[in-house]
Design a protein around this motif. Structure first.
Motif, PDB file in Angstrom:
ATOM      1  N   TYR A 161      38.793  74.987  26.313  1.00 19.18           N
ATOM      2  CA  TYR A 161      38.849  74.525  27.703  1.00 19.18           C
ATOM      3  C   TYR A 161      37.928  75.350  28.592  1.00 19.18           C
ATOM      4  O   TYR A 161      37.865  76.581  28.484  1.00 19.18           O
ATOM      5  N   VAL A 162      37.209  74.673  29.513  1.00 17.68           N
ATOM      6  CA  VAL A 162      36.350  75.342  30.481  1.00 17.68           C
ATOM      7  C   VAL A 162      36.801  75.027  31.910  1.00 17.68           C
ATOM      8  O   VAL A 162      37.046  75.917  32.699  1.00 17.68           O
ATOM      9  N   MET A 173      30.952  69.612  26.711  1.00 19.82           N
ATOM     10  CA  MET A 173      31.298  68.232  26.443  1.00 19.82           C
ATOM     11  C   MET A 173      32.402  67.835  27.411  1.00 19.82           C
ATOM     12  O   MET A 173      33.303  68.631  27.694  1.00 19.82           O
ATOM     13  N   TYR A 174      32.319  66.598  27.910  1.00 21.72           N
ATOM     14  CA  TYR A 174      33.244  66.125  28.935  1.00 21.72           C
ATOM     15  C   TYR A 174      34.118  65.024  28.361  1.00 21.72           C
ATOM     16  O   TYR A 174      33.628  64.095  27.709  1.00 21.72           O
ATOM     17  N   ILE A 175      35.413  65.145  28.604  1.00 20.26           N
ATOM     18  CA  ILE A 175      36.406  64.222  28.061  1.00 20.26           C
ATOM     19  C   ILE A 175      37.054  63.465  29.217  1.00 20.26           C
ATOM     20  O   ILE A 175      37.557  64.075  30.166  1.00 20.26           O
ATOM     21  N   ASN A 197      33.991  73.607  25.680  1.00 18.17           N
ATOM     22  CA  ASN A 197      32.866  74.170  24.954  1.00 18.17           C
ATOM     23  C   ASN A 197      32.541  73.263  23.775  1.00 18.17           C
ATOM     24  O   ASN A 197      33.417  72.967  22.956  1.00 18.17           O
ATOM     25  N   ALA A 198      31.301  72.807  23.672  1.00 15.07           N
ATOM     26  CA  ALA A 198      30.945  71.833  22.645  1.00 15.07           C
ATOM     27  C   ALA A 198      31.050  72.397  21.241  1.00 15.07           C
ATOM     28  O   ALA A 198      31.256  71.644  20.286  1.00 15.07           O
ATOM     29  N   PHE A 232      33.182  59.890  26.772  1.00 11.12           N
ATOM     30  CA  PHE A 232      32.736  61.259  26.505  1.00 11.12           C
ATOM     31  C   PHE A 232      31.289  61.401  26.971  1.00 11.12           C
ATOM     32  O   PHE A 232      30.508  60.450  26.886  1.00 11.12           O
ATOM     33  N   SER A 233      30.937  62.591  27.451  1.00  7.00           N
ATOM     34  CA  SER A 233      29.554  62.901  27.811  1.00  7.00           C
ATOM     35  C   SER A 233      29.244  64.310  27.324  1.00  7.00           C
ATOM     36  O   SER A 233      30.144  65.074  26.945  1.00  7.00           O
ATOM     37  N   TYR A 234      27.937  64.669  27.377  1.00 10.29           N
ATOM     38  CA  TYR A 234      27.525  65.931  26.755  1.00 10.29           C
ATOM     39  C   TYR A 234      26.284  66.469  27.444  1.00 10.29           C
ATOM     40  O   TYR A 234      25.314  65.745  27.663  1.00 10.29           O
TER      41      TYR A 234
END
Length: 717
Positions: free
Chosen positions: A318-319, A280-282, A312-313, A271-273
Motif C-alpha cells: 500500500y502507498v 499501480m492503481y486499483i 508498489n508495482a 487498473f492503471s500503471y
C-alpha cells in the motif's frame, strides 16, 4: 480519508529532455483550442514502452488513455475510410475489446473463446475455447462474458469467469501456462480484462454483489505464471495482527461485529500503471451487504470500498488511497477506468489520475500523492451536493441514506452509474477526456422482510430503471479536466453508450446502440463519418498499424450486464441476442463489401389462455429480478442482447421445459446456467410474469416498454 505516499519525486526537466518530438508537439500546442491551453501535451503517456503501432492492453498502455498516436486517418480523409475485412461471430457476449501486435489481431467472445487473426487480411489463424460453460460452477461463473484480453512478448493472456488464468502462444493459440486464481466453490467470478504492466499480469475479480467475500488483486509473472503478490482490498480477521500497512489503514474503518458478515471490495475492472513512479492503481468496487448498517454495524468508512488505491508495482504494498464514497451504500464503485496524464494546473505540471466513477463526479487526483486536486459533477447527482476540497470528502445531501429512513426515494445516479465500465478516452492533443455518460435515476430503499433470491442479502431494494423525469438518456461528453466542465457534448440514442477511442488524427470513435460506428472531430464534436451495421456497437474500438497502414477494429453486438440492466431505456432499438455479431476492421481504401442483413420481425408467443393477474405478475417480476434473471434477459424482460428475449420464446409456454432449463441446467452448454435454488412456485411465478410481458409486447411499443411492476437488484456492470 488518508493521503499517504512513499513515491519519489519525478524530475520533469530530465523527462522532457528525453522527448525527441518535443519541439513539434510544442508547436502543436500553440494551435490547440483555448480549452487545452493549460495542458502540456509534450508528455502524453507515463508508459512509453508500447510501440506506436500496437495495442497490446485494454487501454493500450498502462496510462489507460484509450488513445492511439496514429494519425493517418484524419477528418480530411475519413471519407475514404471503409471496411477492410470482417469476420462473423457466434451469438453471445461481444462487448469486449480486441488487442493487436506483431501484425496479428486477437479477440475474445462469449465465455473466453479466443481467436487470432492476420490483422491485415482477417484470415483466421487459430482458435482457443476455454470451455468455461463446461467447467464453470453456478450462474456467477457462467453468465458474464469477459471484457478483454492482453498481449505481451508473443503471448495472449486471458482470465476465465471461473477463475483460470491462462497464457497462450500468440502464434498458434496453444496454452503455455495456466493457474487457478480461486476455487470453483468460491463466490467469485472474473469478467474484466487482465493487464500486463511491467511484465506482470494483473488480475481482479467480482462477486461482491451477492456475498461478503474479501476482495483482492493478484500479480503474476507473465512469463512463468508464478504468483508475485496479492493485495487485499478489505481487512482480514481482526483477531489477528495487522501485519501490513494496508491492514493498519483499513481495519479501524470497519466497526462492530462485521467480520464474516460484511466485505466485498472486488476490483473487477480498472487498473492503471505508472512505470516511472513504479505505482499501480486499483479501482475498488462496492461492499456487501449494500446496507452499511448490516455490513459494518459499528459504522466507519469501510476502506478500501469505492476507493482508488495506489500500490508498489513490485511488491503490492500500500502507498496511498482516495475514497470516492465513504461508507458506500449505493453500489457506488470506483471500478471505472483511471486515466493517467501529465497536465499543467495553475502553472504547475502535475502528474494526475482522472476518473469519472459511478457517482457522477469527475476527479482529478495527484497520482504521486493521492491529493485531490479537483472534483465536479459531470452528470446529475443527488446523493451529494459537492466534494469538500479541504477534507476530500463528499458533502452528502440530507436524507440520502436509505438505511435511516422508510420507503423508497429517488436517487441519481442509479446503480448503473453516471459512467459504467465502458471506457472513456483521453487525447493529449486536445487535453479533453471523452466520457460515455449515462443520465439515469433509480428508486432505492431498505429491503422488505421476506425477500429471497441471489440478491436478497443486499439489505436494499433497488428499482434500477425507474421511469423518472429526464431519465433514460445518454451522452458523449468531452470533458475539460482543468476547467471541470464540458467542452462539448452530444446526446446519444438509448442509455448504453459505447466505449470510446481517441486518435492523433484528432478523431473520436464510438459505437452506438442504433448500430452506428461514428467518428467525431475531437475538438468540436462535429460528426465527420459513420458506418451502419446490423447490430448495436457497444464495445470500445481500437486502432493499430501494420506495414505503415492504420486500421480501426471494433466488435459488434449488444450484451453484458449493462445490456440487461439498461434494457428498458434501449427498448426502442433492436438489440437481439441473435443479431449478427462481427469483427469489423476499417482502413483507408478498404474494399470489403459487407453482405446486407435483412431484419426479420419478432412475434411474441401466442398465448390465448392467458388471464391477467396483477398479484401473480408482481410476484413473478420480483422473482425474476431477485434471482438475477434481469442481468442477462433484461429489465422488465426486455432483452438487451446478452441472452434471448424471453417474451418471444416458446419455452415460457411449457412448464416442464422451463423447469429443465432453469432448475436443471438443460441449456448449460448454450450459456444458460442452472438455478437450483429457485423454488417451483417462484419458477411458475416467473413463467407467468414472462407471459404477461409477452402479452404487453404484442400490444405494441408502448406496452413493450412499460412492463409490469418489478424490483431490481443492482450489479456492477
Amino acid at each position: 480519508m488518508t493521503w499517504q505516499t512513499n513515491a519519489g519525486r519525478r524530475d520533469v526537466i530530465e523527462a522532457m529532455k528525453k522527448l525527441t518530438n518535443f519541439p513539434v508537439l510544442l508547436l502543436a500546442a500553440l494551435l490547440l483550442p483555448v480549452a487545452a491551453c493549460n495542458l502540456t501535451p509534450s508528455i502524453t503517456d507515463s508508459d512509453t514502452s508500447v510501440e506506436d503501432g500496437d495495442w497490446p492492453n485494454y487501454g493500450r498502455t498502462g496510462s489507460e488513455q484509450h488513445y492511439s498516436p496514429l494519425n493517418e486517418v484524419t477528418a480530411e480523409n475519413i471519407g475514404q475510410l471503409s471496411l477492410a475485412w470482417h469476420f462473423d461471430l457466434e451469438p453471445g457476449f461481444t462487448v469486449s475489446a480486441p488487442v493487436a501486435a506483431d501484425g496479428k489481431l486477437f479477440t475474445t467472445t462469449g465465455n473466453s473463446y479466443i481467436r487470432g487473426f492476420d490483422a491485415v487480411t482477417g484470415k483466421l489463424l487459430w482458435e482457443f475455447d476455454a470451455k468455461t460453460r463446461e467447467l464453470a460452477k453456478g450462474p456467477l461463473q457462467m453468465n458474464y462474458g469477459n471484457k478483454g484480453i492482453a498481449y505481451w512478448k508473443g503471448r495472449v493472456f486471458l482470465v476465465t469467469t471461473d477463475g483460470r488464468v491462462i497464457a497462450l502462444d500468440a502464434n498458434n493459440g496453444k496454452p503455455v501456462w495456466e493457474q487457478r486464481e480461486y476455487s470453483l466453490d468460491e463466490m467469485r467470478n472474473t469478467n474484466g480484462p487482465p493487464r500486463i504492466f511491467g511484465g506482470k499480469l494483473i488480475i481482479g475479480h467480482g462477486g461482491a454483489d451477492i456475498s461478503p467475500i474479501r476482495g483482492y488483486v493478484t500479480a503474476y509473472d507473465a512469463m512463468t505464471g508464478k504468483r508475485l503478490w496479492r493485495f487485499y482490498t478489505v481487512p482480514g480477521d481482526p483477531s489477528k495482527p495487522a501485519d501490513t500497512k494496508a491492514e493498519q489503514v483499513s481495519r479501524p474503518t470497519w466497526k462492530g461485529d462485521w467480520f464474516g458478515k460484511g466485505g466485498g471490495g472486488t476490483a473487477w475492472n480498472s487498473f492503471s500503471y505508472d512505470p516511472k513512479l513504479n505505482l499501480m492503481y486499483i479501482g475498488v468496487g462496492n461492499g456487501f451487504p449494500y446496507n452499511p448498517k448490516l455490513r459494518s454495524p459499528g459504522g466507519g468508512d469501510n476502506l478500501f470500498l469505492a476507493s482508488i488505491v495506489a500500490v508498489n508495482a513490485d511488491t503490492g504494498a500500500y502507498v496511498w488511497h482516495y475514497q470516492v464514497c465513504p461508507q458506500e451504500g449505493w453500489d457506488c464503485t470506483a471500478t471505472m477506468d483511471m486515466t493517467l496524464a501529465d497536465i499543467t494546473i495553475d502553472g504547475k505540471l502535475r502528474q494526475v489520475l482522472m476518473q469519472a466513477p459511478k457517482n457522477g463526479f469527475f476527479y482529478v487526483i495527484d497520482r504521486k500523492t493521492g491529493e485531490l486536486l479537483s472534483a465536479e459533477k459531470f452528470a446529475k447527482a443527488t446523493w451529494a451536493d459537492r466534494i469538500d476540497m479541504k477534507t476530500g470528502r463528499p458533502v452528502e445531501n440530507p436524507g440520502i441514506r436509505y438505511q435511516d429512513r422508510p420507503g423508497m426515494f429517488e436517487l441519481w445516479p442509479g446503480p448503473q452509474g453516471a459512467h459504467s465500465w465502458l471506457p472513456q478516452a483521453y487525447s493529449p492533443r486536445t487535453g479533453l477526456v471523452y466520457i460515455p455518460v449515462i443520465e439515469m435515476g433509480a428508486l432505492i430503499g431498505p429491503a422488505p422482510a421476506g425477500m429471497t433470491g441471489i440478491g436478497s442479502g443486499m439489505g436494499a431494494m433497488l428499482v434500477a430503471d425507474a421511469p423518472l423525469k429526464g431519465s433514460r438518456r445518454s451522452f458523449l461528453k468531452a470533458w475539460d479536466p482543468i476547467k471541470q466542465k464540458a467542452a462539448w457534448q452530444i446526446e446519444l440514442p438509448g442509455v448504453w453508450p459505447g466505449g470510446v477511442l481517441a486518435t492523433a488524427g484528432d478523431l473520436i470513435f464510438q459505437g452506438r446502440i442504433d448500430g452506428q460506428l461514428v467518428a467525431y472531430d475531437a475538438k468540436t464534436g462535429k460528426q465527420v463519418w459513420s458506418y451502419k451495421t446490423a447490430s448495436p456497437i457497444v464495445a470500445p474500438p481500437i486502432s493499430y498499424r501494420v506495414k505503415g497502414k492504420q486500421y480501426i477494429t471494433v466488435l459488434t453486438g449488444s450484451g453484458s450486464q449493462g445490456g440487461g440492466i439498461l434494457a428498458s431505456g434501449n427498448a426502442a432499438f433492436r438489440t437481439d441476442y441473435a443479431l449478427p455479431r462481427q469483427v469489423l476492421t476499417f482502413a483507408i481504401g478498404g474494399k470489403d463489401p459487407l453482405p446486407r442483413y435483412t431484419m426479420t420481425d419478432r412475434v411474441p408467443v401466442d398465448d390465448p389462455d392467458f388471464r391477467p393477474d396483477a398479484a401473480k405478475a408482481q410476484a413473478g417480476g420480483m422473482a425474476f429480478a431477485m434471482n438475477a434473471c434481469i442481468v442477462c434477459h433484461g429489465m422488465n424482460a426486455i432483452g438487451g442482447g446478452a441472452a434471448p428475449d424471453l417474451r418471444y420464446s416458446p419455452m415460457i409456454m411449457d412448464q416442464n421445459a422451463m423447469k429443465a432449463i432453469v432448475k436443471d441446467g438443460a441449456l448449460k452448454l448454450n450459456g444458460m446456467p442452472a438455478f437450483p435454488q429457485v423454488t417451483d412456485q417462484q419458477l411458475e411465478d416467473i413463467r407467468y410474469y414472462l407471459r404477461a410481458m409477452a402479452k404487453q409486447a404484442a400490444a405494441g411499443p408502448a406496452g413493450a416498454q412499460a412492463g409490469a411492476p418489478s424490483a431490481a437488484t443492482s450489479k456492477g456492470m
